[in-house]
Write an enzyme that holds these catalytic residues in place. Sequence first.
Site, PDB file in Angstrom:
ATOM      1  N   SER A 256      13.925 -18.191  13.754  1.00 53.18           N
ATOM      2  CA  SER A 256      12.463 -18.220  13.676  1.00 53.18           C
ATOM      3  C   SER A 256      11.844 -16.934  14.221  1.00 53.18           C
ATOM      4  O   SER A 256      12.300 -16.390  15.214  1.00 53.18           O
ATOM      5  CB  SER A 256      11.925 -19.404  14.472  1.00 53.18           C
TER       6      SER A 256
ATOM      7  N   LYS B 176      25.573 -13.736  15.621  1.00 59.00           N
ATOM      8  CA  LYS B 176      26.778 -14.587  15.631  1.00 59.00           C
ATOM      9  C   LYS B 176      27.400 -14.627  14.249  1.00 59.00           C
ATOM     10  O   LYS B 176      26.742 -14.725  13.264  1.00 59.00           O
ATOM     11  CB  LYS B 176      26.410 -15.998  16.101  1.00 59.00           C
TER      12      LYS B 176
ATOM     13  N   THR C  99      14.587  -6.564   7.813  1.00 59.94           N
ATOM     14  CA  THR C  99      14.339  -5.263   7.179  1.00 59.94           C
ATOM     15  C   THR C  99      15.584  -4.697   6.516  1.00 59.94           C
ATOM     16  O   THR C  99      15.486  -3.745   5.752  1.00 59.94           O
ATOM     17  CB  THR C  99      13.847  -4.241   8.228  1.00 59.94           C
ATOM     18  N   LYS C 100      16.752  -5.275   6.828  1.00 58.86           N
ATOM     19  CA  LYS C 100      18.033  -4.800   6.274  1.00 58.86           C
ATOM     20  C   LYS C 100      18.861  -5.998   5.829  1.00 58.86           C
ATOM     21  O   LYS C 100      18.625  -7.123   6.247  1.00 58.86           O
ATOM     22  CB  LYS C 100      18.797  -4.011   7.342  1.00 58.86           C
TER      23      LYS C 100
ATOM     24  N   HIS D 270       0.858  -1.189   0.000  1.00 59.51           N
ATOM     25  CA  HIS D 270       0.000   0.000   0.000  1.00 59.51           C
ATOM     26  C   HIS D 270       0.894   1.240   0.000  1.00 59.51           C
ATOM     27  O   HIS D 270       2.019   1.198   0.485  1.00 59.51           O
ATOM     28  CB  HIS D 270      -0.898   0.043   1.238  1.00 59.51           C
TER      29      HIS D 270
END
Length: 190
Positions: free
Chosen positions: A167, A190, A172-173, A117
């Site tokens: 999980s 890690k 987002t990066k 959207h």
Amino acid sequence: MKRKILKRYWIIRNRLRFKQQKISFGKNMQIFNMLYLKIGRNAQATIGANFVFSSGNGFNPLSRNILGAIELEENAKLFIEDNVGISSSCLWIYDSLRVGSRTKIGADCIILDSDAHSLDYYQRRSFVTDRPNAQRKGIKIGEDVLIGTRCIILKGVTIGDRAIIGSGSVVTKNIPADCIAAGNPAKVIK
């Protein structure tokens, strides 16, 4: 015996559906159970050999009854290399998604390369201006990547080769190769 017949039925049925949608796929593609499949105008999809997609119906305990989905919007591109396994996940592609060889994507993951959207409230008021103005940017997932269950992979992300995504993570990066990342937002741990 019944389970074996059912698996064979779905493999054949889904191969026919993919051919009907003009999706190119390699040998031994196996999609178990019903799969939501929608391919937009001028979209392109190529799937490598030995692709396995478990979609609900208990074919995989983590999949339970969650059906998987693949939707490519108009002009979108999907490229999945050889030996990739996916369990009851949603791939919704507006721009592009590339998945490297031997990658495993856990159950109930969402891979979405768009905001779906517009971020402008005024544009969201109209169907005509909402989705066409949504931001989109392709996703690249490297080779030998393991993505845990219930992860969300968002637009513009590159996940490096051999990375592990814990999980429930929200990516987002970019995530570099050879590391473990987890959390919301996902960070290298890690």
